[in-house]
Write a protein that holds these residues in place. Structure first.
Motif, PDB file in Angstrom:
ATOM      1  N   THR A 107      27.954  30.428  48.283  1.00  0.00           N
ATOM      2  CA  THR A 107      28.414  31.475  47.145  1.00  0.00           C
ATOM      3  C   THR A 107      29.296  32.618  47.518  1.00  0.00           C
ATOM      4  O   THR A 107      29.242  33.182  48.625  1.00  0.00           O
ATOM      5  CB  THR A 107      26.953  32.125  46.682  1.00  0.00           C
ATOM      6  OG1 THR A 107      26.070  31.077  46.423  1.00  0.00           O
ATOM      7  CG2 THR A 107      27.410  33.013  45.414  1.00  0.00           C
ATOM      8  N   LEU A 120      20.507  36.185  48.262  1.00  0.00           N
ATOM      9  CA  LEU A 120      21.221  34.923  48.528  1.00  0.00           C
ATOM     10  C   LEU A 120      20.943  34.639  49.972  1.00  0.00           C
ATOM     11  O   LEU A 120      20.304  33.461  50.351  1.00  0.00           O
ATOM     12  CB  LEU A 120      22.695  34.901  48.342  1.00  0.00           C
ATOM     13  CG  LEU A 120      23.142  34.767  46.735  1.00  0.00           C
ATOM     14  CD1 LEU A 120      24.377  35.547  46.732  1.00  0.00           C
ATOM     15  CD2 LEU A 120      23.041  33.577  46.229  1.00  0.00           C
ATOM     16  N   HIS A 129      21.049  30.745  51.056  1.00  0.00           N
ATOM     17  CA  HIS A 129      22.185  30.301  50.735  1.00  0.00           C
ATOM     18  C   HIS A 129      23.633  30.903  51.429  1.00  0.00           C
ATOM     19  O   HIS A 129      23.633  32.097  51.460  1.00  0.00           O
ATOM     20  CB  HIS A 129      22.614  30.711  49.031  1.00  0.00           C
ATOM     21  CG  HIS A 129      21.546  30.007  48.154  1.00  0.00           C
ATOM     22  ND1 HIS A 129      21.694  28.602  47.762  1.00  0.00           N
ATOM     23  CD2 HIS A 129      20.527  30.401  47.461  1.00  0.00           C
ATOM     24  CE1 HIS A 129      20.726  28.502  47.177  1.00  0.00           C
ATOM     25  NE2 HIS A 129      19.790  29.664  46.910  1.00  0.00           N
ATOM     26  N   THR A 161      29.415  28.373  44.290  1.00  0.00           N
ATOM     27  CA  THR A 161      29.298  29.094  42.910  1.00  0.00           C
ATOM     28  C   THR A 161      29.947  30.194  43.522  1.00  0.00           C
ATOM     29  O   THR A 161      30.018  30.814  44.529  1.00  0.00           O
ATOM     30  CB  THR A 161      27.716  29.442  43.184  1.00  0.00           C
ATOM     31  OG1 THR A 161      26.948  28.515  42.731  1.00  0.00           O
ATOM     32  CG2 THR A 161      27.332  30.514  41.855  1.00  0.00           C
ATOM     33  N   THR A 203      29.875  34.266  42.179  1.00  0.00           N
ATOM     34  CA  THR A 203      29.223  35.459  41.178  1.00  0.00           C
ATOM     35  C   THR A 203      30.019  36.369  41.172  1.00  0.00           C
ATOM     36  O   THR A 203      30.522  37.067  42.101  1.00  0.00           O
ATOM     37  CB  THR A 203      27.712  35.495  41.488  1.00  0.00           C
ATOM     38  OG1 THR A 203      27.210  36.446  40.844  1.00  0.00           O
ATOM     39  CG2 THR A 203      27.837  35.821  42.974  1.00  0.00           C
ATOM     40  N   ILE A 206      29.118  32.634  37.728  1.00  0.00           N
ATOM     41  CA  ILE A 206      28.054  33.258  37.368  1.00  0.00           C
ATOM     42  C   ILE A 206      28.665  34.737  36.741  1.00  0.00           C
ATOM     43  O   ILE A 206      29.160  35.376  37.583  1.00  0.00           O
ATOM     44  CB  ILE A 206      26.980  33.552  38.078  1.00  0.00           C
ATOM     45  CG1 ILE A 206      26.350  32.188  38.358  1.00  0.00           C
ATOM     46  CG2 ILE A 206      25.904  34.526  37.722  1.00  0.00           C
ATOM     47  CD1 ILE A 206      25.358  32.363  39.577  1.00  0.00           C
ATOM     48  N   ASN A 241      28.040  37.943  35.678  1.00  0.00           N
ATOM     49  CA  ASN A 241      26.646  39.009  35.894  1.00  0.00           C
ATOM     50  C   ASN A 241      26.808  39.830  34.694  1.00  0.00           C
ATOM     51  O   ASN A 241      27.797  40.031  34.176  1.00  0.00           O
ATOM     52  CB  ASN A 241      26.483  39.670  37.141  1.00  0.00           C
ATOM     53  CG  ASN A 241      25.935  38.672  38.264  1.00  0.00           C
ATOM     54  OD1 ASN A 241      24.876  38.365  38.332  1.00  0.00           O
ATOM     55  ND2 ASN A 241      26.774  38.175  39.020  1.00  0.00           N
ATOM     56  N   THR A 292      22.465  36.961  38.828  1.00  0.00           N
ATOM     57  CA  THR A 292      22.024  36.252  40.100  1.00  0.00           C
ATOM     58  C   THR A 292      20.621  36.480  40.626  1.00  0.00           C
ATOM     59  O   THR A 292      20.053  35.510  40.976  1.00  0.00           O
ATOM     60  CB  THR A 292      23.254  36.307  41.120  1.00  0.00           C
ATOM     61  OG1 THR A 292      24.450  36.180  40.525  1.00  0.00           O
ATOM     62  CG2 THR A 292      22.850  35.715  42.544  1.00  0.00           C
ATOM     63  N   LEU A 315      18.124  34.445  38.441  1.00  0.00           N
ATOM     64  CA  LEU A 315      18.345  33.219  38.789  1.00  0.00           C
ATOM     65  C   LEU A 315      17.560  32.773  40.018  1.00  0.00           C
ATOM     66  O   LEU A 315      16.762  31.731  40.289  1.00  0.00           O
ATOM     67  CB  LEU A 315      19.839  32.700  38.852  1.00  0.00           C
ATOM     68  CG  LEU A 315      20.375  32.581  37.618  1.00  0.00           C
ATOM     69  CD1 LEU A 315      21.900  32.285  37.833  1.00  0.00           C
ATOM     70  CD2 LEU A 315      19.880  31.611  36.584  1.00  0.00           C
ATOM     71  N   LEU A 316      17.767  33.494  41.222  1.00  0.00           N
ATOM     72  CA  LEU A 316      17.225  33.572  42.419  1.00  0.00           C
ATOM     73  C   LEU A 316      15.819  33.470  42.354  1.00  0.00           C
ATOM     74  O   LEU A 316      14.867  32.706  42.797  1.00  0.00           O
ATOM     75  CB  LEU A 316      17.611  34.112  43.313  1.00  0.00           C
ATOM     76  CG  LEU A 316      19.298  33.889  44.092  1.00  0.00           C
ATOM     77  CD1 LEU A 316      19.805  35.112  44.562  1.00  0.00           C
ATOM     78  CD2 LEU A 316      19.206  32.761  44.659  1.00  0.00           C
ATOM     79  N   GLN A 341      16.004  29.213  39.434  1.00  0.00           N
ATOM     80  CA  GLN A 341      16.866  28.562  38.658  1.00  0.00           C
ATOM     81  C   GLN A 341      18.337  28.423  39.407  1.00  0.00           C
ATOM     82  O   GLN A 341      19.475  27.964  38.807  1.00  0.00           O
ATOM     83  CB  GLN A 341      17.001  29.166  37.353  1.00  0.00           C
ATOM     84  CG  GLN A 341      15.789  29.151  36.647  1.00  0.00           C
ATOM     85  CD  GLN A 341      15.804  30.001  35.064  1.00  0.00           C
ATOM     86  OE1 GLN A 341      16.693  29.457  34.446  1.00  0.00           O
ATOM     87  NE2 GLN A 341      15.230  31.090  35.087  1.00  0.00           N
ATOM     88  N   TYR A 342      18.168  29.017  40.584  1.00  0.00           N
ATOM     89  CA  TYR A 342      19.780  29.202  41.205  1.00  0.00           C
ATOM     90  C   TYR A 342      20.190  27.967  41.456  1.00  0.00           C
ATOM     91  O   TYR A 342      21.298  27.482  41.317  1.00  0.00           O
ATOM     92  CB  TYR A 342      19.751  30.226  42.492  1.00  0.00           C
ATOM     93  CG  TYR A 342      21.163  30.504  42.691  1.00  0.00           C
ATOM     94  CD1 TYR A 342      21.881  31.636  42.239  1.00  0.00           C
ATOM     95  CD2 TYR A 342      21.547  29.844  43.971  1.00  0.00           C
ATOM     96  CE1 TYR A 342      23.004  31.945  42.454  1.00  0.00           C
ATOM     97  CE2 TYR A 342      23.064  30.132  44.372  1.00  0.00           C
ATOM     98  CZ  TYR A 342      23.657  31.328  43.412  1.00  0.00           C
ATOM     99  OH  TYR A 342      24.956  31.642  44.059  1.00  0.00           O
TER     100      TYR A 342
END
Length: 121
Positions: free
Chosen positions: A6, A26, A31, A60, A62, A86, A88, A112, A115-116, A120-121
């Motif tokens: 990311t 993250l 990630h 990704t 963000t 993404i 935000n 973000t 989602l994490l 759902q990330y």
């Protein structure tokens, strides 16, 4: 787990900033992170650079910068060919969204951190 490399645009050393919290979260979720901000620095062991230096395999992007600061990243993002961007809260930008869609990049209006934390990330 599918680790998604990311690019965090708008990274800040300030622990009160959401970009800082996102980099930490993250990393916590394994990630890999590339952090870009206005000033060089570090978030834990993650360096913050002022340019996108690591461009390999970005899944990704963000965003933690407002629309008026996003234009300089259009070409960079296009060259990275990420799977998604993404936006935000507070980073919405119709021009960047159209640009992303034109380049076959999925657009998400989401947080973000949420989602994490919700898987759902």
């Amino acid at each position: 787990m599918n680790n998604k490399k990311t690019l965090v645009i708008g990274a800040s050393e300030n622990p009160e900033r959401y970009s800082n919290k996102a980099v930490k979260k993250l990393t916590e979720y394994n990630h890999p992170v590339v952090a870009v901000g206005n000033r060089m620095g570090n978030i834990d062991m993650i360096p913050i650079t002022t340019e996108v230096l690591d461009t390999a395999d970005i899944d990704t992007v963000t965003l933690y910068i407002g629309a008026k600061h996003q234009a300089k990243y259009f070409d960079i993002i296009a060259s990275l060919k990420p799977q998604r961007i993404i936006f935000n809260p507070g980073t919405e930008n119709t021009e960047m969204e159209e640009f992303a869609k034109d380049n076959n990049i999925e657009v998400l209006h989401a947080c973000t951190l949420v989602l994490l934390s919700t898987g759902q990330y």
